[in-house]
Design a protein around this motif. Structure first.
Motif, short mmCIF file in Angstrom:
data_model
loop_
_atom_site.label_atom_id
_atom_site.label_comp_id
_atom_site.label_asym_id
_atom_site.label_seq_id
_atom_site.Cartn_x
_atom_site.Cartn_y
_atom_site.Cartn_z
N GLY A 280 0.82 -1.19 0.00
CA GLY A 280 0.00 0.00 0.00
C GLY A 280 0.86 1.25 0.00
N VAL A 281 1.96 1.19 0.72
CA VAL A 281 2.94 2.28 0.76
C VAL A 281 4.18 1.81 0.02
CG1 VAL A 281 4.36 3.74 2.23
CG2 VAL A 281 2.06 3.08 2.98
N TYR A 282 4.56 2.53 -1.02
CA TYR A 282 5.67 2.08 -1.88
C TYR A 282 6.47 3.27 -2.35
CZ TYR A 282 8.06 -0.53 -5.63
OH TYR A 282 8.99 -1.13 -6.45
N GLN A 283 7.73 3.35 -1.93
CA GLN A 283 8.59 4.47 -2.30
C GLN A 283 9.94 3.93 -2.77
OE1 GLN A 283 8.27 6.50 1.56
NE2 GLN A 283 7.06 8.10 0.56
N PRO A 284 10.03 3.54 -4.04
CA PRO A 284 11.27 2.93 -4.55
C PRO A 284 12.38 3.96 -4.73
CG PRO A 284 9.72 3.26 -6.33
CD PRO A 284 8.98 3.64 -5.07
N THR A 285 13.57 3.52 -4.51
CA THR A 285 14.74 4.38 -4.73
C THR A 285 15.76 3.61 -5.57
OG1 THR A 285 15.72 3.61 -2.65
CG2 THR A 285 14.46 5.67 -2.59
N PRO A 286 16.51 4.31 -6.40
CA PRO A 286 17.49 3.63 -7.26
C PRO A 286 18.58 2.95 -6.43
CG PRO A 286 17.04 5.86 -8.05
CD PRO A 286 16.42 5.75 -6.70
N LEU A 287 19.14 1.91 -6.99
CA LEU A 287 20.27 1.21 -6.39
C LEU A 287 21.53 1.69 -7.11
CD1 LEU A 287 21.48 -0.92 -4.53
CD2 LEU A 287 20.79 -2.68 -6.16
N SER A 288 22.42 2.30 -6.37
CA SER A 288 23.57 2.92 -7.01
C SER A 288 24.49 1.88 -7.65
CB SER A 288 24.37 3.73 -5.98
OG SER A 288 24.82 2.89 -4.94
N THR A 289 25.10 2.29 -8.74
CA THR A 289 26.07 1.42 -9.40
C THR A 289 27.25 1.18 -8.47
OG1 THR A 289 25.46 2.33 -11.54
CG2 THR A 289 27.57 1.17 -11.41
N PRO A 290 27.67 -0.06 -8.30
CA PRO A 290 28.72 -0.36 -7.32
C PRO A 290 30.05 0.32 -7.66
CG PRO A 290 28.33 -2.24 -8.74
CD PRO A 290 27.23 -1.26 -9.02
N ASN A 291 30.71 0.80 -6.62
CA ASN A 291 32.04 1.38 -6.79
C ASN A 291 32.91 0.90 -5.63
OD1 ASN A 291 31.45 3.06 -4.49
ND2 ASN A 291 30.32 4.42 -5.89
N ASP A 292 34.05 1.47 -5.50
CA ASP A 292 34.98 1.02 -4.46
C ASP A 292 34.41 1.16 -3.06
OD1 ASP A 292 36.77 0.44 -6.43
OD2 ASP A 292 37.93 2.29 -6.21
N HIS A 293 33.39 2.01 -2.91
CA HIS A 293 32.86 2.29 -1.58
C HIS A 293 31.45 1.74 -1.38
CE1 HIS A 293 36.32 4.90 -1.10
NE2 HIS A 293 35.98 5.56 -2.18
N HIS A 294 31.00 0.85 -2.28
CA HIS A 294 29.64 0.32 -2.13
C HIS A 294 29.52 -0.50 -0.84
CE1 HIS A 294 25.67 -1.13 -3.29
NE2 HIS A 294 26.05 -2.30 -2.84
N GLU A 295 28.47 -0.23 -0.10
CA GLU A 295 28.24 -0.96 1.14
C GLU A 295 27.00 -1.83 1.00
OE1 GLU A 295 28.63 0.14 5.79
OE2 GLU A 295 27.03 1.22 4.75
N PHE A 296 27.17 -3.13 1.06
CA PHE A 296 26.04 -4.05 1.01
C PHE A 296 25.23 -3.95 2.30
CE2 PHE A 296 28.52 -5.70 -2.39
CZ PHE A 296 27.68 -6.45 -3.20
N LEU A 297 23.94 -4.20 2.20
CA LEU A 297 23.08 -4.15 3.38
C LEU A 297 23.52 -5.14 4.45
CD1 LEU A 297 19.52 -3.72 1.82
CD2 LEU A 297 20.86 -2.01 3.06
N LEU A 298 24.07 -6.27 4.02
CA LEU A 298 24.51 -7.27 4.99
C LEU A 298 25.64 -6.74 5.86
CD1 LEU A 298 24.05 -10.18 5.95
CD2 LEU A 298 25.73 -10.94 4.26
N GLU A 299 26.35 -5.73 5.37
CA GLU A 299 27.40 -5.08 6.17
C GLU A 299 26.80 -4.37 7.38
OE1 GLU A 299 31.41 -4.11 6.68
OE2 GLU A 299 30.87 -4.50 4.60
N LYS A 300 25.63 -3.75 7.17
CA LYS A 300 24.99 -2.97 8.23
C LYS A 300 24.01 -3.79 9.04
CE LYS A 300 23.64 -0.01 5.07
NZ LYS A 300 23.03 1.18 4.41
N GLN A 301 23.35 -4.75 8.42
CA GLN A 301 22.30 -5.53 9.07
C GLN A 301 22.66 -7.01 9.03
OE1 GLN A 301 19.09 -4.72 10.66
NE2 GLN A 301 19.61 -6.82 11.22
N ASP A 302 23.10 -7.53 10.17
CA ASP A 302 23.45 -8.95 10.26
C ASP A 302 22.18 -9.80 10.24
OD1 ASP A 302 25.01 -11.20 10.46
OD2 ASP A 302 25.90 -10.71 12.40
N ILE A 303 22.35 -11.10 10.31
CA ILE A 303 21.27 -12.06 10.15
C ILE A 303 20.95 -12.73 11.49
CG2 ILE A 303 22.61 -14.16 9.70
CD1 ILE A 303 19.85 -12.92 7.39
#
Length: 492
Positions: A280-303
């Motif tokens: 019902g609520v949907y606000q998509p944002t672009p996924l940046s092209t990876p570069n030397d400083h790309h941070e994966f979500l798994l880096e910030k949010q463990d499992i």
């Protein structure tokens, strides 16, 4: 670009090179500035060097745990049903391995399906935040696809690890498109939606699809996604993971053969819903092209890894119950249910896991009441807790009869904020209370390496000899150095 040419020992499947889609297809692809094209660009462009040491470490823990729960899941009745179904479907493409069944081969998509069912058959697989089961939706597809490719184009271990993380990243990014994903779901099972998309992205990466093909793989996957929460706590729920991983792989294979889909599937287009149809609520944002400083979500949010096979919410009430049980034994000298007048559970509102008297193993895995009372009665919850004989014990039923449920306003149905509290109101008038804010295995209190290995060895020992178990542990631990990733699938 990998081209899949399986020999006479199996089917002949060719994945066309990027240009074979033709200039017309490329011309009709979404412009670079769209959300969908940014995801396709990320999938196509990301490289192994973008994976940090932390991401590689965490994702290998996920792979090992997911294999383990899949192996023990291959001993379940619901897996037997799924496997029999797959074996009865004729296919000449029997090249991919099945968890816990060394002599069995299936077509890649059916092997992905069967292994996905095994992974979720006990609800023993990992959980992320926002809530989904990320590994089970991706890993079986990659294992199956790695065996599909001919020797000359087999992906190496680093290719495999990268594709796995692409599947995780896409799931996580999609979950952040809506605030509705933050709480325990009510409408649809998240892995049946974001998991299908993640599987498609991971398979597209492993098969080296072009950017245009990655776009279409996501669009096709969106048309194959979704499963209702009403089937939670039934034998149908494991199908959600089985279908997610299978259909995502199928979406990538169809895109490789030239099938097209809406190139704006992730964008929010008024009057014509794409992926936004699920929210019902949907606000998509672009996924940046990876570069030397790309941070994966798994880096910030463990499992979160589960210590016993049940819905994640059960882990809070079990740890709270074990805590108050210890207080009760110190109080009374032993656990004596006759001294208990009432058991009060303080839990969040979530209808599908509030089951006072579960009658099946799948209902029991989704019952706050059952798991709390089992922990109180036995001092632990494990695989055997969900057997028919354990579920229908008279002494357990007597404890369940004493349970009262309360829903404090501050206890929200959110895996990052909820808590479990178990209070024993004794006939003497005394009250003993145990509370758990963060259980052992949660991303805030991760399982140690020793605990994770203990879980894997225990699960795998149900179907594999010790030598094979140790081989898999070593293989996953050194995945970056593996020259042929299909060796991992072949060892299962």
């Amino acid at each position: 670009m990998k081209t899949c040419e399986l020999s006479a020992h199996g089917p002949r499947v060719s994945l066309p090179p990027p240009l074979s889609l033709g200039a017309a297809v490329v011309a009709r692809s979404a412009p670079e500035e769209t959300v969908t094209s940014s995801f396709a660009s990320f999938i196509h462009a990301v490289r192994p060097e973008h994976l940090s040491k932390t991401v590689r470490h965490r994702s290998k823990r996920m792979i090992l745990d997911s294999i383990g729960v899949g192996l023990v899941g291959s001993t379940t009745h619901v897996f037997d049903i799924a496997l029999q179904y797959c074996q009865e479907l004729y296919s000449s493409v029997a090249v991919s391995s099945v968890y816990g069944k060394p002599g069995v081969k299936l077509s890649p998509t059916l092997a992905a399906f069967a292994n996905g069912v095994a992974t979720h058959s006990m609800d023993f697989d990992d959980t992320w935040h926002p809530a989904t089961h990320p590994s089970g939706a991706v890993l079986p597809a990659l294992l199956a696809a790695s065996q599909m490719l001919p020797p000359s184009t087999k992906p190496n271990g680093m290719d495999f690890l990268l594709a796995f993380n692409v599947g995780l990243e896409v799931q996580g990014r999609l979950m952040h498109f809506s605030t509705e994903t933050h709480n325990i779901p009510k409408r649809f099972h998240p892995p049946s939606v974001v998991g299908t998309m993640g599987s498609a992205a991971a398979a597209a990466k492993l098969l080296s699809l072009s950017m245009a093909q990655c776009t279409h793989a996501l669009g096709i996957a969106a048309s194959l996604a979704g499963a209702p929460m009403a089937n939670a706590a039934t034998q149908a729920k494991p199908l959600h993971i089985g279908n997610a991983t299978r259909l995502g792989l199928e979406a990538a294979l169809l895109a490789a053969r030239g099938m097209e889909a809406n190139p704006l599937i992730l964008d929010d287009i008024p009057g014509c819903s794409g992926f936004s149809a699920f929210y019902g609520v949907y606000q998509p944002t672009p996924l940046s092209t990876p570069n030397d400083h790309h941070e994966f979500l798994l880096e910030k949010q463990d499992i979160a890894f589960k210590r016993f096979p049940a819905h994640l919410g059960m882990h809070w009430v079990v740890d709270a119950a074990l805590s108050v049980r210890n207080l009760f034994i110190n109080y009374a000298g032993s656990f004596s249910p006759s001294l208990i007048r009432t058991i009060v559970l303080k839990i969040p509102v979530s209808k599908y896991i509030n089951r006072p008297f579960p009658s099946s193993e799948h209902q029991a895995r989704h019952s706050f009441q059952f798991n709390a009372c089992t922990a109180l009665l036995d001092g632990e919850v494990g695989l055997s807790s969900f057997s028919e004989s354990s579920i229908h014990r008279q002494e357990l039923r007597e404890l369940l009869d004493k349970v009262v449920v309360e829903h404090p306003e501050d206890n929200v149905a959110n895996f990052d904020k909820m808590y479990g509290e178990v209070a024993l109101l004794l006939h003497s008038g005394d009250v003993l209370t145990g509370k758990c804010d963060t259980f052992y295995g949660h991303w805030r209190k991760p399982l140690s390496k020793e605990s994770l290995l203990k879980k894997f060895r225990s699960n795998a020992s149900h179907v594999l000899p010790e030598e094979k178990i140790e081989t898999i542990i070593t293989m996953v631990d050194n995945l970056e150095k593996l020259s042929d990733s299909s060796q991992l699938a072949s060892s299962l």
